[in-house]
Each structure stands twice: as C-alpha cells, then as structure tokens.
Design a protein around this motif. Sequence first.
Motif, PDB file in Angstrom:
ATOM      1  N   ARG A  39      10.573 -24.369   2.905  1.00 28.93           N
ATOM      2  CA  ARG A  39      10.186 -25.656   2.307  1.00 28.93           C
ATOM      3  C   ARG A  39       8.883 -26.159   2.893  1.00 28.93           C
ATOM      4  NH1 ARG A  39      15.852 -26.913   1.934  1.00 28.93           N
ATOM      5  NH2 ARG A  39      15.849 -27.816   4.022  1.00 28.93           N
ATOM      6  N   VAL A  40       8.704 -25.975   4.198  1.00 28.18           N
ATOM      7  CA  VAL A  40       7.459 -26.401   4.842  1.00 28.18           C
ATOM      8  C   VAL A  40       6.300 -25.502   4.432  1.00 28.18           C
ATOM      9  CG1 VAL A  40       6.279 -26.701   7.047  1.00 28.18           C
ATOM     10  CG2 VAL A  40       8.663 -27.435   6.800  1.00 28.18           C
ATOM     11  N   LEU A  41       6.519 -24.205   4.495  1.00 30.31           N
ATOM     12  CA  LEU A  41       5.441 -23.258   4.202  1.00 30.31           C
ATOM     13  C   LEU A  41       4.986 -23.321   2.747  1.00 30.31           C
ATOM     14  CD1 LEU A  41       6.551 -20.059   6.190  1.00 30.31           C
ATOM     15  CD2 LEU A  41       4.772 -21.715   6.795  1.00 30.31           C
ATOM     16  N   ARG A  42       5.880 -23.749   1.837  1.00 32.30           N
ATOM     17  CA  ARG A  42       5.524 -23.758   0.423  1.00 32.30           C
ATOM     18  C   ARG A  42       4.958 -25.103  -0.036  1.00 32.30           C
ATOM     19  NH1 ARG A  42       5.308 -18.595  -1.141  1.00 32.30           N
ATOM     20  NH2 ARG A  42       5.823 -19.101  -3.305  1.00 32.30           N
ATOM     21  N   LEU A  43       4.785 -26.044   0.896  1.00 32.84           N
ATOM     22  CA  LEU A  43       4.121 -27.301   0.543  1.00 32.84           C
ATOM     23  C   LEU A  43       2.688 -27.012   0.087  1.00 32.84           C
ATOM     24  CD1 LEU A  43       5.272 -29.615   3.488  1.00 32.84           C
ATOM     25  CD2 LEU A  43       5.991 -29.762   1.091  1.00 32.84           C
ATOM     26  N   PRO A  44       2.189 -27.704  -0.927  1.00 36.07           N
ATOM     27  CA  PRO A  44       0.853 -27.421  -1.458  1.00 36.07           C
ATOM     28  C   PRO A  44      -0.245 -27.439  -0.390  1.00 36.07           C
ATOM     29  CG  PRO A  44       2.031 -28.864  -2.959  1.00 36.07           C
ATOM     30  CD  PRO A  44       2.899 -28.719  -1.742  1.00 36.07           C
ATOM     31  N   VAL A  45      -0.208 -28.435   0.495  1.00 35.45           N
ATOM     32  CA  VAL A  45      -1.264 -28.530   1.501  1.00 35.45           C
ATOM     33  C   VAL A  45      -1.179 -27.361   2.483  1.00 35.45           C
ATOM     34  CG1 VAL A  45       0.136 -30.014   3.023  1.00 35.45           C
ATOM     35  CG2 VAL A  45      -2.372 -30.064   3.179  1.00 35.45           C
ATOM     36  N   VAL A  46       0.042 -26.944   2.815  1.00 35.24           N
ATOM     37  CA  VAL A  46       0.205 -25.817   3.731  1.00 35.24           C
ATOM     38  C   VAL A  46      -0.283 -24.528   3.072  1.00 35.24           C
ATOM     39  CG1 VAL A  46       1.869 -24.449   5.045  1.00 35.24           C
ATOM     40  CG2 VAL A  46       2.122 -26.936   4.916  1.00 35.24           C
ATOM     41  N   ARG A  47      -0.051 -24.378   1.781  1.00 39.34           N
ATOM     42  CA  ARG A  47      -0.495 -23.185   1.072  1.00 39.34           C
ATOM     43  C   ARG A  47      -2.018 -23.105   1.020  1.00 39.34           C
ATOM     44  NH1 ARG A  47       3.000 -21.905  -4.199  1.00 39.34           N
ATOM     45  NH2 ARG A  47       2.291 -19.815  -3.629  1.00 39.34           N
ATOM     46  N   VAL A  48      -2.650 -24.248   0.846  1.00 38.28           N
ATOM     47  CA  VAL A  48      -4.126 -24.263   0.851  1.00 38.28           C
ATOM     48  C   VAL A  48      -4.655 -23.868   2.220  1.00 38.28           C
ATOM     49  CG1 VAL A  48      -6.165 -25.746   0.673  1.00 38.28           C
ATOM     50  CG2 VAL A  48      -4.325 -25.958  -1.009  1.00 38.28           C
ATOM     51  N   VAL A  49      -4.081 -24.456   3.263  1.00 36.34           N
ATOM     52  CA  VAL A  49      -4.507 -24.120   4.628  1.00 36.34           C
ATOM     53  C   VAL A  49      -4.248 -22.641   4.914  1.00 36.34           C
ATOM     54  CG1 VAL A  49      -4.062 -24.542   7.074  1.00 36.34           C
ATOM     55  CG2 VAL A  49      -4.178 -26.460   5.477  1.00 36.34           C
ATOM     56  N   SER A  50      -3.123 -22.134   4.461  1.00 38.63           N
ATOM     57  CA  SER A  50      -2.788 -20.730   4.692  1.00 38.63           C
ATOM     58  C   SER A  50      -3.791 -19.812   4.008  1.00 38.63           C
ATOM     59  CB  SER A  50      -1.378 -20.439   4.167  1.00 38.63           C
ATOM     60  OG  SER A  50      -0.409 -21.170   4.881  1.00 38.63           O
ATOM     61  N   GLY A  51      -4.208 -20.174   2.801  1.00 33.28           N
ATOM     62  CA  GLY A  51      -5.216 -19.377   2.110  1.00 33.28           C
ATOM     63  C   GLY A  51      -6.523 -19.352   2.871  1.00 33.28           C
ATOM     64  N   VAL A  52      -6.897 -20.498   3.419  1.00 30.53           N
ATOM     65  CA  VAL A  52      -8.126 -20.575   4.219  1.00 30.53           C
ATOM     66  C   VAL A  52      -7.994 -19.720   5.475  1.00 30.53           C
ATOM     67  CG1 VAL A  52      -9.582 -22.117   5.591  1.00 30.53           C
ATOM     68  CG2 VAL A  52      -8.743 -22.852   3.340  1.00 30.53           C
ATOM     69  N   VAL A  53      -6.816 -19.761   6.107  1.00 35.67           N
ATOM     70  CA  VAL A  53      -6.590 -18.963   7.320  1.00 35.67           C
ATOM     71  C   VAL A  53      -6.729 -17.473   7.020  1.00 35.67           C
ATOM     72  CG1 VAL A  53      -4.808 -18.234   8.962  1.00 35.67           C
ATOM     73  CG2 VAL A  53      -5.166 -20.667   8.510  1.00 35.67           C
ATOM     74  N   LEU A  54      -6.118 -17.033   5.924  1.00 38.88           N
ATOM     75  CA  LEU A  54      -6.186 -15.608   5.581  1.00 38.88           C
ATOM     76  C   LEU A  54      -7.614 -15.182   5.250  1.00 38.88           C
ATOM     77  CD1 LEU A  54      -2.951 -15.270   3.417  1.00 38.88           C
ATOM     78  CD2 LEU A  54      -3.345 -14.320   5.692  1.00 38.88           C
ATOM     79  N   ALA A  55      -8.303 -15.981   4.448  1.00 41.20           N
ATOM     80  CA  ALA A  55      -9.683 -15.646   4.103  1.00 41.20           C
ATOM     81  C   ALA A  55     -10.587 -15.716   5.329  1.00 41.20           C
ATOM     82  CB  ALA A  55     -10.191 -16.598   3.011  1.00 41.20           C
ATOM     83  N   GLY A  56     -10.355 -16.717   6.166  1.00 39.84           N
ATOM     84  CA  GLY A  56     -11.193 -16.870   7.358  1.00 39.84           C
ATOM     85  C   GLY A  56     -11.013 -15.748   8.349  1.00 39.84           C
ATOM     86  N   THR A  57      -9.762 -15.343   8.580  1.00 37.04           N
ATOM     87  CA  THR A  57      -9.526 -14.256   9.532  1.00 37.04           C
ATOM     88  C   THR A  57     -10.058 -12.926   9.001  1.00 37.04           C
ATOM     89  OG1 THR A  57      -7.276 -14.074   8.632  1.00 37.04           O
ATOM     90  CG2 THR A  57      -7.552 -15.300  10.693  1.00 37.04           C
ATOM     91  N   LEU A  58      -9.994 -12.719   7.687  1.00 34.48           N
ATOM     92  CA  LEU A  58     -10.576 -11.506   7.113  1.00 34.48           C
ATOM     93  C   LEU A  58     -12.085 -11.490   7.320  1.00 34.48           C
ATOM     94  CD1 LEU A  58     -10.481  -8.901   5.482  1.00 34.48           C
ATOM     95  CD2 LEU A  58     -10.489 -10.287   3.383  1.00 34.48           C
ATOM     96  N   ALA A  59     -12.727 -12.625   7.087  1.00 39.06           N
ATOM     97  CA  ALA A  59     -14.172 -12.707   7.290  1.00 39.06           C
ATOM     98  C   ALA A  59     -14.535 -12.467   8.749  1.00 39.06           C
ATOM     99  CB  ALA A  59     -14.675 -14.075   6.824  1.00 39.06           C
TER     100      ALA A  59
END
Length: 366
Positions: free
Chosen positions: A206-226
């Motif tokens: 429930r926490v991980l699927r919150l919209p704001v958490v999903r946006v932050v998670s996307g940034v984390v994944l893209a940022g760590t890949l970069a």
Amino acid sequence: MPVDTASRADAGPTPSSSPDSSGSGAGATAREPLWDTLRWVAIALVVIGHSVEARTHDQLAYGLYLWIYAFHVPLFAFVSGIVLRSDEVTPSRGWVVVRQLVVPYVTFSVLWGLLRWWVEGGFVLNLASPYWHLWFLVALAVWRLSVPLFASVRWPVLWAVMLACTMGYFDGVGWQFDASRIFSFLPFFVLGWALARHGAIRPVLRVLRLPVVRVVSGVVLAGTLAVAIFTESFSRQHALRAWLQAQSNFADIGEAHWYGGLVRLGCIGLACLLVAAVVSVVPRVIPVVTAWGAVATMYVYMLHLVPIYVLRTRYDVLGNGTGWLPTIAIVGSALLLAAVTSILPVRWLTRTLVEPRLRWLRNVHE
C-alpha cells in the motif's frame, strides 16, 4: 526459483514454472498477480544482463550490467521468500526441492558439460561448482531448507544480514557450491519470508504503490542507472562489479580489509532500495507478461543461456561492434529471447528437462 505446485490458488505462482518461488505467502488469501509480473520482469533482466556481459568494455553495457546486478538477484530472492508456503520441511516439501531443484541441477550440469565439450573441447563436470546460472538452484534449496532455523529465532532478518556481512571474511566461502552468493543474497529471501509470515506484505505494498512513492521510485531507478553508466572509471577502479556479483569472499575480491563487511552491508542497502523501487513502479498486471510470469520463468531461466553461450563463445558475436547502438540491439534481442523461451511450444518441448515428473523416484509412503 522453481515453484511449489501446491500453491496454484494462493498468492504465489502457478504450477512449477518459476525460477524464483515455491508456494504462497503466509497469511495470503488471494493470488497477487504483481508477483507474476515481477517474476517475468526480473527474468528478462537476467537475460539482458547475460547478453550484455560480453560487451562490458562498452560504457553503456557496463553501466547497464552493474545496474541490473545491483538488484535482480535480490528481487528474485525476495519474491521467493514471499511466496514460500510453509516454515516446515515435510516429505512433501522435500520432494519439491528434489524434483524442482536438485534433479534439474544435476541434469543441466551434465548438459552444460556436453555443450561446453562441443564448443570448447573437453568434458568438464563439477557438481560442487555450479556452472553459470545453476548456482541459484543450489541457493534456493539451501534457503528453503534453512527456513525452520530462521523461524526458530528472534530477528531472523538481522541474523541473515549478519551472516551475509561476516561470511565474506572466511577464505573457504567462495566458489564451492557458490557459498558466497548463497550467504550474500540470503537476507532478501528471509526478508520476503518474514514479511509474508507476519502479514506485512499488503501494508508494505500500500505504501509502495502510492502515486508519490511510485514517482520517486521511478526517479531512483533512472538516476541509479545514469550514475552506473557515467561513473564507469570509478566502478572499475573499486571492483564494484565483483562486489555486486558477490561470487567471491573479500580476499578474492582483493579487499581483505576490516571494512569488507560494511561494503557488503552497503550493497545490501542499495539492493533493498532498488528492489522496493521496482516493486513500486512495475504495473500490477501486464497482459501476456503476467501470464508468462506465472508459468514460464523457470524455462526462460534454464534455457536462455544456451544461445547466448554459443553466440558468445563459439561465434564471438555479442562482443562485436563499438558505440551504444550494438548494446541497444542486444538488449532488444535479449527481450525477444526471453519472450521466445516463454511461449507454450518451447515449454512443451523442454518440459521433461525443466520440470521432470519423476513419479518413479518419489517415496509414496511418506
């Protein structure tokens, strides 16, 4: 990574088809398709990682390889713990380990020995040193059989982390049965099992699927890949690849220092962050992909390395070319390979090898 056939209606995967699960999470009452989706996403990352490995001289391939290896095995182990059906080692549970892990391990070890004899010359078979991807079958067998031990103590995740961070100091922990990786990725299996056992999966989701958490998670994944792509020289200088693969003890990595355990703890923390991010951003259901995740990931896992190995070793194809375009083409080809090895005709043709029935071997008087 195989699955328990008794868990068909539970939160775990459907019949014996996944290289990362064995049943249903404790306390789960409804099947959660997210785990099937994550399974196929994770296995696709495995295929990509193995496909680009021959190109790690290239900046993009090297960064992508490090990024994938930072979390794809922890993700497999985590989901495997979540869908584990029972804390007990009963004859039925033992049979699952034998049929879905031990027998395929021996079978594919022999097949790989024959394939390597054809490609490289000389038959080599060493069951104490799992070849390439087969180590995960050994790891899952050990992890499943160790669950009663962790169920008997307080703070099981803490104990698993302590084992992961301290076993690397011992010279004997390394390639034999891939003990280093078994200990290094154990905490993620125990974490998934513990969350499921205590009914904490749904609150976490429930926490991980919150919209704001999903946006932050996307940034984390893209940022760590970069970061992984553009810090190539730093990563090579500090043997980050060896740390993330966790194949060797600290001395063999070349870091036989007191802080080796802290570095491994840092790798565990990074993996936890990335696993949480992936669980957050991956859609709950992806048509076809979710269905493949329920029935096909064991086939992808066991079969995909054959064409990769032949193309890489016999024909030296995957390492050719310069620049980012060949790497992108190989990534696309890897996704196609993952899809092909998921389809029904391939599963039907290889079922005897990947999912042997072995009714003659089972003790019917359990």
